[in-house]
Design a protein around this motif. Structure first.
Motif, PDB file in Angstrom:
ATOM      1  N   ALA A  52      30.752 -50.006  86.340  1.00 16.32           N
ATOM      2  CA  ALA A  52      31.783 -49.956  87.384  1.00 16.32           C
ATOM      3  C   ALA A  52      31.382 -50.984  88.435  1.00 16.32           C
ATOM      4  CB  ALA A  52      31.820 -48.571  88.009  1.00 16.32           C
ATOM      5  N   ILE A  53      32.324 -51.448  89.227  1.00 17.37           N
ATOM      6  CA  ILE A  53      31.920 -52.312  90.346  1.00 17.37           C
ATOM      7  C   ILE A  53      31.835 -51.422  91.579  1.00 17.37           C
ATOM      8  CG2 ILE A  53      32.633 -54.544  89.443  1.00 17.37           C
ATOM      9  CD1 ILE A  53      35.300 -54.208  90.917  1.00 17.37           C
ATOM     10  N   SER A  54      30.765 -51.590  92.346  1.00 17.11           N
ATOM     11  CA  SER A  54      30.468 -50.648  93.429  1.00 17.11           C
ATOM     12  C   SER A  54      31.201 -51.004  94.711  1.00 17.11           C
ATOM     13  CB  SER A  54      28.972 -50.648  93.710  1.00 17.11           C
ATOM     14  OG  SER A  54      28.289 -50.296  92.537  1.00 17.11           O
ATOM     15  N   TYR A  55      31.608 -49.964  95.427  1.00 18.19           N
ATOM     16  CA  TYR A  55      32.181 -50.175  96.754  1.00 18.19           C
ATOM     17  C   TYR A  55      31.115 -50.746  97.666  1.00 18.19           C
ATOM     18  CZ  TYR A  55      36.201 -47.248  95.578  1.00 18.19           C
ATOM     19  OH  TYR A  55      37.328 -46.728  95.011  1.00 18.19           O
ATOM     20  N   HIS A  59      22.224 -47.054  95.935  1.00 20.61           N
ATOM     21  CA  HIS A  59      21.309 -45.913  95.891  1.00 20.61           C
ATOM     22  C   HIS A  59      20.970 -45.593  94.436  1.00 20.61           C
ATOM     23  CE1 HIS A  59      24.719 -43.493  94.677  1.00 20.61           C
ATOM     24  NE2 HIS A  59      25.362 -43.681  95.831  1.00 20.61           N
ATOM     25  N   HIS A  94      23.752 -45.717  91.737  1.00 25.71           N
ATOM     26  CA  HIS A  94      24.123 -47.071  91.288  1.00 25.71           C
ATOM     27  C   HIS A  94      23.034 -47.633  90.379  1.00 25.71           C
ATOM     28  CE1 HIS A  94      26.139 -46.854  95.378  1.00 25.71           C
ATOM     29  NE2 HIS A  94      27.156 -46.967  94.548  1.00 25.71           N
ATOM     30  N   GLU A 143      23.241 -46.264  86.850  1.00 26.25           N
ATOM     31  CA  GLU A 143      24.320 -46.867  86.049  1.00 26.25           C
ATOM     32  C   GLU A 143      23.964 -48.292  85.610  1.00 26.25           C
ATOM     33  OE1 GLU A 143      28.432 -45.987  87.104  1.00 26.25           O
ATOM     34  OE2 GLU A 143      28.793 -48.141  87.119  1.00 26.25           O
ATOM     35  N   ASP A 184      33.218 -54.052  94.407  1.00 25.24           N
ATOM     36  CA  ASP A 184      34.624 -53.721  94.648  1.00 25.24           C
ATOM     37  C   ASP A 184      34.792 -53.745  96.165  1.00 25.24           C
ATOM     38  OD1 ASP A 184      37.116 -52.566  94.729  1.00 25.24           O
ATOM     39  OD2 ASP A 184      36.537 -50.697  93.736  1.00 25.24           O
ATOM     40  N   TYR A 224      37.423 -56.385  85.103  1.00 24.54           N
ATOM     41  CA  TYR A 224      36.871 -56.434  83.743  1.00 24.54           C
ATOM     42  C   TYR A 224      37.458 -57.589  82.926  1.00 24.54           C
ATOM     43  CZ  TYR A 224      35.415 -51.641  84.919  1.00 24.54           C
ATOM     44  OH  TYR A 224      34.872 -50.544  85.515  1.00 24.54           O
ATOM     45  N   GLY A 276      30.776 -43.639  86.025  1.00 22.31           N
ATOM     46  CA  GLY A 276      30.409 -42.252  86.327  1.00 22.31           C
ATOM     47  C   GLY A 276      31.591 -41.333  86.065  1.00 22.31           C
ATOM     48  N   ASP A 280      33.063 -39.276  87.841  1.00 17.89           N
ATOM     49  CA  ASP A 280      34.030 -39.103  88.935  1.00 17.89           C
ATOM     50  C   ASP A 280      35.204 -40.071  88.845  1.00 17.89           C
ATOM     51  OD1 ASP A 280      32.111 -41.134  89.439  1.00 17.89           O
ATOM     52  OD2 ASP A 280      32.586 -41.136  91.567  1.00 17.89           O
ATOM     53  N   HIS A 293      28.996 -41.445  82.295  1.00 18.48           N
ATOM     54  CA  HIS A 293      27.709 -40.761  82.462  1.00 18.48           C
ATOM     55  C   HIS A 293      27.838 -39.687  83.534  1.00 18.48           C
ATOM     56  CE1 HIS A 293      27.041 -42.874  86.259  1.00 18.48           C
ATOM     57  NE2 HIS A 293      27.363 -44.000  85.653  1.00 18.48           N
ATOM     58  N   ILE A 351      23.553 -38.015  89.213  1.00 17.99           N
ATOM     59  CA  ILE A 351      22.152 -37.676  89.460  1.00 17.99           C
ATOM     60  C   ILE A 351      22.012 -36.998  90.806  1.00 17.99           C
ATOM     61  CG2 ILE A 351      19.797 -38.505  89.588  1.00 17.99           C
ATOM     62  CD1 ILE A 351      20.408 -40.740  88.052  1.00 17.99           C
TER      63      ILE A 351
HETATM   64  N1  MSP Z   1      34.515 -48.981  93.263  1.00 17.96           N
HETATM   65  C1  MSP Z   1      34.656 -47.849  92.417  1.00 17.96           C
HETATM   66  C2  MSP Z   1      34.602 -48.247  90.959  1.00 17.96           C
HETATM   67  C3  MSP Z   1      35.598 -49.283  90.525  1.00 17.96           C
HETATM   68  S1  MSP Z   1      35.390 -49.713  88.854  1.00 17.96           S
HETATM   69  C4  MSP Z   1      36.721 -50.643  88.487  1.00 17.96           C
HETATM   70  C5  MSP Z   1      33.527 -46.859  92.722  1.00 17.96           C
HETATM   71  N2  MSP Z   1      32.461 -47.340  93.380  1.00 17.96           N
HETATM   72  S2  MSP Z   1      31.173 -46.464  93.793  1.00 17.96           S
HETATM   73  O1  MSP Z   1      30.308 -47.376  94.499  1.00 17.96           O
HETATM   74  O2  MSP Z   1      31.566 -45.288  94.464  1.00 17.96           O
HETATM   75  O3  MSP Z   1      30.476 -46.016  92.465  1.00 17.96           O
HETATM   76  C6  MSP Z   1      30.018 -46.972  91.544  1.00 17.96           C
HETATM   77  C7  MSP Z   1      29.473 -46.271  90.307  1.00 17.96           C
HETATM   78  O4  MSP Z   1      28.315 -45.507  90.666  1.00 17.96           O
HETATM   79  C8  MSP Z   1      30.490 -45.272  89.717  1.00 17.96           C
HETATM   80  O5  MSP Z   1      30.501 -45.358  88.302  1.00 17.96           O
HETATM   81  C9  MSP Z   1      29.933 -43.942  90.164  1.00 17.96           C
HETATM   82  O6  MSP Z   1      30.237 -42.885  89.281  1.00 17.96           O
HETATM   83  C10 MSP Z   1      28.432 -44.215  90.152  1.00 17.96           C
HETATM   84  N3  MSP Z   1      27.698 -43.265  90.990  1.00 17.96           N
HETATM   85  C11 MSP Z   1      27.802 -43.074  92.334  1.00 17.96           C
HETATM   86  N4  MSP Z   1      26.977 -42.051  92.696  1.00 17.96           N
HETATM   87  C12 MSP Z   1      26.337 -41.558  91.600  1.00 17.96           C
HETATM   88  C13 MSP Z   1      25.336 -40.598  91.370  1.00 17.96           C
HETATM   89  N5  MSP Z   1      24.836 -39.830  92.313  1.00 17.96           N
HETATM   90  N6  MSP Z   1      24.865 -40.486  90.100  1.00 17.96           N
HETATM   91  C14 MSP Z   1      25.286 -41.294  89.082  1.00 17.96           C
HETATM   92  N7  MSP Z   1      26.232 -42.201  89.281  1.00 17.96           N
HETATM   93  C15 MSP Z   1      26.851 -42.294  90.489  1.00 17.96           C
HETATM   94  O7  MSP Z   1      33.625 -45.707  92.316  1.00 17.96           O
END
Ligand code: MSP
Length: 518
Positions: free
Chosen positions: A11-14, A20, A23, A26, A51, A239, A265, A267, A294, A297
């Motif tokens: 996924a791309i992270s916010y 943390h 992230h 993953e 993201d 993607y 993830g 969610d 997945h 954690i």
């Molecule tokens: N920006 C969106 C994803 C867009 S993908 C087209 C997003 N970002 S996020 O920063 O909130 O999360 C990024 C990834 O980290 C997600 O797959 C999310 O499920 C994963 N995780 C965030 N917290 C997590 C845990 N505590 N444990 C495992 N993975 C977690 O959602």
């Protein structure tokens, strides 16, 4: 062995915060799969990134007294730095604020429009800024003061505005048919069932733009400067941006799309397994082979949260346990698709048992005996006994078991198979007692040490995806050339050559004291 290309993404992270443990997990999970496939001869393209648009980032930036762009730049840099800290082998790092991505997002929008799937209407409903998602009344629960919350516990607000819609309602049947015909599409099975049940209730059209009075931080809707694109349509498009969209004739696109895996993830499964395939259908593009969700954690049994103060940073983990150790622990401890728990005690226990006392000790004992007693070079084996053969053959063949597990994303199971060989080799060394043979039967000692060294060569090749640095050190100590370290070399034809000089062995996995930085 197949040379079929293999495209995998996280996924791309916010960028409203810094990376943390979640992230990191993953990134590592995806990285281990990417490295495994490369070692297995596949042409891998691995994409990760950030993201950066949307209300959440815009609001957090404002709170921090920064422009959205400045804020995004700062945190995107932190995510990119984490890929280095964790030795992530991504081939590209995408940011949704890049020009290439504006181009791709606007192009997909136009495709959806051309397909008759986009119309202008009015959005009225509940919206969670934190999740950047819409929710129906019956999904929400209410607290005593009347605030409504999503199933994930984030507050929603009532939104009314002019908005473009995507005709998601047209895709209910098409999606259900697609899931039916492609049982591997949503993994693991529990998530697949959850999504099918959700889609069966019928899908409603999806708001895919925000009015500029409410949000400017996004990609402009083509031909309507009053709206920016909904952040999830923008984000999911990354993607295909990453492999050259909208140039569908480009070499990268033709080679890598459709992706083998989107790793995400649990969610955000709905966005990936419902919205994304519907957008792709509307745009006339092929579906990814699989979405792997997945688990989450927790830390010491609790959800990570700033208020509890248990948010673990990737830097801190690497400092405390070491990089390879952190990667190994996360991959070995958390079963496929399930939630996992990070606890200091468990981490120290596993790292010491499997790495320091297990693989590390095996390599150190064997290689120092060879270095000391065999003229610093690989000894010549005599005829192999049945016990010798069993161990070596297991070391050659375990890659097949590991491959079957990786096929199902069961990385912890693959490691279990590999560590059975570690245990078998440690059992073998104790049973054969080469230190006794040194005086009593030096020729047999040489055979035993050869068998062990050859087993270690195989183990070091096999663990490269998970513990890349320690594996490289072991292979360096054995003087294995760089181009002889892939899974294709796990056989007798590529066995160690007697007489090859070995380097003075250094322990690759130190023991960790329990109270260290607890
Ligand atoms: N920006 C969106 C994803 C867009 S993908 C087209 C997003 N970002 S996020 O920063 O909130 O999360 C990024 C990834 O980290 C997600 O797959 C999310 O499920 C994963 N995780 C965030 N917290 C997590 C845990 N505590 N444990 C495992 N993975 C977690 O959602």
């Amino acid at each position: 062995m197949s040379a079929k290309p293999f495209y995998i993404t996280t996924a791309i992270s916010y960028v409203n915060g810094v990376p943390h443990l979640g992230h990191a997990y993953e990134m590592i999970l995806t990285d281990v799969m990417a490295r495994f496939q490369r070692l297995d001869g596949r042409d891998v393209m691995f994409l990760t990134g950030t993201d950066e648009h949307g209300e959440k980032v815009a609001k957090t930036a404002e709170k921090n007294g920064m422009s959205a762009k400045e804020f995004a730049d700062q945190n995107a840099a932190a995510f990119e730095a984490t890929t280095k800290t964790l030795a992530i082998s991504n081939d590209d790092f995408i940011r949704t604020t890049q020009e290439r991505h504006y181009k791709a997002s606007q192009a997909i929008w136009k495709k959806l429009e051309e397909n008759g799937d986009i119309y202008l209407g009015k959005y009225e409903g509940w919206y969670s800024v934190r999740e950047e998602g819409y929710f129906s009344e019956d999904e929400l629960r209410e607290s005593e003061d009347g605030t409504k919350f999503t199933p994930n516990g984030t507050p929603v607000e009532w939104v009314e505005e002019s908005s473009y819609f995507f005709k998601l309602s047209n895709y209910t049947e098409k999606l259900l048919q697609y899931y039916e015909a492609h049982p591997r599409f949503i993994q693991p099975e529990t998530r697949r069932n959850e999504i099918i049940a959700f889609v069966k209730q019928g899908l409603r059209d999806l708001s895919v733009s925000r009015h500029k009075d409410r949000l400017q931080w996004g990609i402009p809707v083509p031909n309507d400067p009053d709206h920016v694109m909904y952040v999830w349509l923008d984000a999911l498009t990354n993607y295909i941006t990453g492999v050259g969209y909208p140039d569908v004739e480009s070499e990268a696109f033709k080679k890598y799309w459709p992706a083998q895996y989107h790793v995400i993830g649990k969610d955000i499964i709905r966005f990936h397994a419902v919205y994304w395939p519907a957008f792709l259908m509307a745009a006339g593009l092929q579906q990814p082979e699989a979405i792997f969700a997945h688990g989450f954690i927790n830390v010491q049994g609790e959800k990570m949260s700033k208020s509890i103060g248990n948010v673990l940073s990737p830097d801190g983990l690497v400092e405390t346990y070491g990089l390879d150790q952190t990667r190994y622990f996360l991959m070995r401890e958390i079963p496929h698709g399930q939630d996992g728990n990070f606890s200091h005690e468990r981490a120290v226990e596993r790292i010491n048992a499997d790495l320091a006392n297990g693989l590390g000790n095996l390599a150190q004992r064997t290689l120092s005996m060879i270095h000391k007693n065999c003229d610093e070079s690989i000894p010549s084996p005599g005829e192999l006994t049945a016990d010798d053969r069993v161990l070596i053959d297991e070391a050659y063949n375990v890659v097949n078991l590991a491959r079957d597990e990786f096929e199902q994303f069961k990385i912890h199971r693959a490691l279990e198979h590999i560590w059975k060989i570690v245990a078998a080799a440690n059992g073998y060394i104790d049973a054969q007692a080469p230190w006794t043979l040194r005086k009593e039967d030096p020729a047999r000692m040489q055979t035993v040490l050869y068998v062990l060294a050859e087993t270690i060569r195989c183990l070091a090749i096999l663990v490269q995806p998970v513990t890349p640095h320690a594996a490289a050190e072991m292979l360096d100590q054995l003087n294995i050339p760089e181009d002889q370290r892939s899974f294709a070399h796990l056989n007798e034809k590529n066995a160690l050559k007697p007489g090859t000089k070995i380097e003075k062995p250094e322990g690759v996995f130190p023991r960790i004291a329990m109270d260290e930085a607890a």
